[in-house]
Structures are given as structure tokens and as C-alpha cells.
Design a protein around this motif. Sequence first.
Motif, short mmCIF file in Angstrom:
data_model
loop_
_atom_site.label_atom_id
_atom_site.label_comp_id
_atom_site.label_asym_id
_atom_site.label_seq_id
_atom_site.Cartn_x
_atom_site.Cartn_y
_atom_site.Cartn_z
N ASP A 159 43.99 19.48 44.17
CA ASP A 159 45.07 20.11 44.90
C ASP A 159 46.13 20.63 43.92
O ASP A 159 46.64 19.88 43.09
CB ASP A 159 45.72 19.09 45.86
N PRO A 160 46.46 21.93 43.99
CA PRO A 160 47.37 22.50 43.00
C PRO A 160 48.81 22.02 43.12
O PRO A 160 49.62 22.23 42.20
CB PRO A 160 47.28 24.01 43.26
N PHE A 161 49.17 21.35 44.23
CA PHE A 161 50.54 20.89 44.43
C PHE A 161 50.67 19.38 44.27
O PHE A 161 51.60 18.90 43.62
CB PHE A 161 51.04 21.32 45.81
N GLN B 237 49.56 16.77 38.78
CA GLN B 237 50.59 15.81 38.43
C GLN B 237 50.54 15.45 36.94
O GLN B 237 51.58 15.34 36.28
CB GLN B 237 50.43 14.54 39.28
N LEU B 238 49.32 15.28 36.42
CA LEU B 238 49.19 14.96 35.00
C LEU B 238 49.68 16.12 34.13
O LEU B 238 50.41 15.91 33.15
CB LEU B 238 47.73 14.64 34.68
N LEU B 239 49.28 17.34 34.46
CA LEU B 239 49.70 18.50 33.68
C LEU B 239 51.21 18.68 33.75
O LEU B 239 51.85 19.06 32.76
CB LEU B 239 48.98 19.75 34.17
N THR B 240 51.80 18.40 34.91
CA THR B 240 53.25 18.51 35.04
C THR B 240 53.95 17.47 34.18
O THR B 240 54.94 17.76 33.50
CB THR B 240 53.66 18.33 36.52
N SER B 241 53.45 16.23 34.19
CA SER B 241 54.07 15.16 33.39
C SER B 241 53.92 15.43 31.90
O SER B 241 54.75 14.96 31.10
CB SER B 241 53.45 13.82 33.74
N ILE C 86 48.31 24.72 35.30
CA ILE C 86 47.97 24.39 36.69
C ILE C 86 47.39 25.63 37.38
O ILE C 86 47.99 26.70 37.33
CB ILE C 86 49.20 23.88 37.45
N LYS C 87 46.25 25.46 38.00
CA LYS C 87 45.58 26.57 38.69
C LYS C 87 45.10 26.11 40.06
O LYS C 87 45.05 24.91 40.35
CB LYS C 87 44.38 27.07 37.87
N ASP C 88 44.77 27.06 40.87
CA ASP C 88 44.13 26.76 42.14
C ASP C 88 42.64 26.60 41.85
O ASP C 88 41.85 27.53 41.97
CB ASP C 88 44.38 27.89 43.14
N TRP C 89 42.27 25.39 41.45
CA TRP C 89 40.94 25.15 40.90
C TRP C 89 39.82 25.54 41.84
O TRP C 89 38.78 26.04 41.41
CB TRP C 89 40.80 23.67 40.54
N LEU C 90 40.02 25.31 43.13
CA LEU C 90 38.98 25.62 44.11
C LEU C 90 39.23 26.93 44.85
O LEU C 90 38.35 27.40 45.58
CB LEU C 90 38.87 24.48 45.13
N GLY C 91 40.40 27.52 44.66
CA GLY C 91 40.73 28.76 45.34
C GLY C 91 40.59 29.99 44.47
O GLY C 91 40.66 31.12 44.97
N ASN C 92 40.39 29.79 43.18
CA ASN C 92 40.21 30.91 42.25
C ASN C 92 38.71 31.17 42.09
O ASN C 92 37.98 30.31 41.58
CB ASN C 92 40.85 30.56 40.91
N LYS C 93 38.25 32.33 42.50
CA LYS C 93 36.80 32.58 42.51
C LYS C 93 36.21 32.65 41.11
O LYS C 93 34.99 32.55 40.95
CB LYS C 93 36.49 33.88 43.27
N ASP C 94 37.06 32.79 40.08
CA ASP C 94 36.55 32.86 38.71
C ASP C 94 36.23 31.48 38.14
O ASP C 94 35.42 31.36 37.21
CB ASP C 94 37.56 33.56 37.80
N ILE C 95 36.87 30.44 38.65
CA ILE C 95 36.66 29.09 38.10
C ILE C 95 36.18 28.09 39.14
O ILE C 95 35.90 26.93 38.79
CB ILE C 95 37.96 28.56 37.45
#
Length: 299
Positions: free
Chosen positions: A132-134, A140-144, A151-160
Motif C-alpha cells: 500500500d503506497p500510503f 512506512q520503512l522508506l519514509t522512516s 515510494i511508488k504505487d507498486w501494484l498500480g504502476n503497469k511498468d513494475i
Amino acid sequence: MSLRQSTHDPRVQALILLVPALAIYAVFALYPMLNVVILSFQKWNGLDPHRQFVGLANYAAIFTRDPVFWVAFQNTVIWTVMSLIFPPMVGLLLALSLNQKIFGRNSLRAIFYLPVIIAPIAVATMWKWMYDPFFGLFSQLLTSWGMQGWIKDWLGNKDIALYSVFLAYLWQTVGFSMVLFLAGLQNVSQTLVEAARIDGAGRFAVFKHVTLPALRPTVTIVLVLSIISSLKAFDIVYGLTGGGPAQSTQMLALWAFTQAMQIFDFGRGAAISVVLLLITMTVIIPYLRWTQKHEEVES
């Protein structure tokens, strides 16, 4: 030959023992497979009492008028190639590490194998939350760590999205490869290992000339099972993305399910399943024959 004498024949005894298993296999595997092949030549919505024979129309439709089929085919090929590289490689590295006399290795083996026994749909639910991107774990780890730009929309970005789903698949399946390699490592002759070390061979040389040849049957099993598992990938893809976004994670097994159970075109769904079966046989049978010939030459 009397009946009593014939029952003492080892071949007859073996056949008697095999009959129940063969009957179960025929009812629950061969018959459904044959039924799917027959259905692929018919048009049926799953409700009508009669099926309409259409010949090769279903195959013509998926090959010429179904662009999603070729997207799913490409994704399945990419998925299979990644499945042949990463789960066996990571599983082998884990097995080599956990075959050493280290503290808590049995607990570590259990921890790495634990994802294998979790239902794929449960794994999909867990990783969907982590992605979940939020509010997900990765965000959370990348933000900390002050890496918000990652941070990306891992499942919503068709490239990844496809690679994000595969990472969850890797996490779940790598433990199975690890266990198979651990079993194979028990057959490695410690006498040969010690002799190689006495001759001055380093770790890599011992692995290349002693360990790896002994693991060849295990490697064959792992690769065959990896191919079969990757070609029928369904649960974790369905749970994480459902084939989206924009069909970027669509797989042949999932598209066959979609055609049959959601579009109610069981004929096309069966045709895709038959194509998937033929692809599996085309890959597995030549590889097994090549492996068998290679082993016969070495023996």
C-alpha cells in the motif's frame, strides 16, 4: 499358470497395488483433462444443457482476435524465466548456508519454509497491505529512512506491477526449493569434499566439482517443478492485482479462468488451458529427455 501362482508374480502384485491409484488418477486427472480438450472445440456458457461444436473457432479467436491472450502469453514467459532463475538460485544459497553448523539453523530452516505452507491468497492479502503506497510496510520503512522519493504505487504502476507480484511469489516459493536442495546436499559425499579440500581446493572449486555434480538430480527436480508452478501461476496474481493494471499482470492461467468463470465463455477458457498444457509439455518433456540422456552418458 494357476491363479495362485499368477498372484505371486511381482508384476501382477505391482499391477494390483497400482490399480487403485490409477483409478483415482483417471477419474480426477485424466477425465477432467480430456473433458477440457473436448470443451475447447465447443461453445458453451456453462448453463445451457447442450454444447455447440465449433471446431477450431475458439483457438482462432484467442490467436487472432484476443489481444489480451498475447499479453498474458508474454507475461507468462517473463514469469517463467524469472521463476527458473530466482527461486532456485536463492533456494540453493539458503540451503548451502543452512547446511552449515550454525546456531539456530533448524529454526531458520522452519522460518524460511513457513511461507510455503501459507495459502497463496493469504500471502496475496498480506503483501497487498505491505505494498500500500500510503499505509503499507514498505512505504512506512522508506519514509522512516528519508527515502520518500522511492515510494511508488507498486501494484498500480503497469511498468513494475508484474515484478512486484513476482517478489511476493518468490518470498512464498523459495523455501520449497531450499528444502529440496537441503535434501540433495545430504547425498554429497563428505569423503570427496574432504579429499578436495586436502588437495587445496577452495570453497568455489569444491562446490563446482563435487557439490554441484551431486546436486544435478535435485536441480532437475527443482527446475521442472519451478516451470510447472510458474506456468500455472494464478492465486497470488488474482489476489494481488486480478491481472491489472491494464492487463500488465495478466497470466494465461488467470485469463483462462476469466474467460470461463467471468465472461462465461467456457470454450475459449478451455482452449487457453489446452494451449497452456501444450506449452508445459513442450518445455518439460524435451528437458527431461535431455537430462536423462546426459545422465546415461555420464554413467
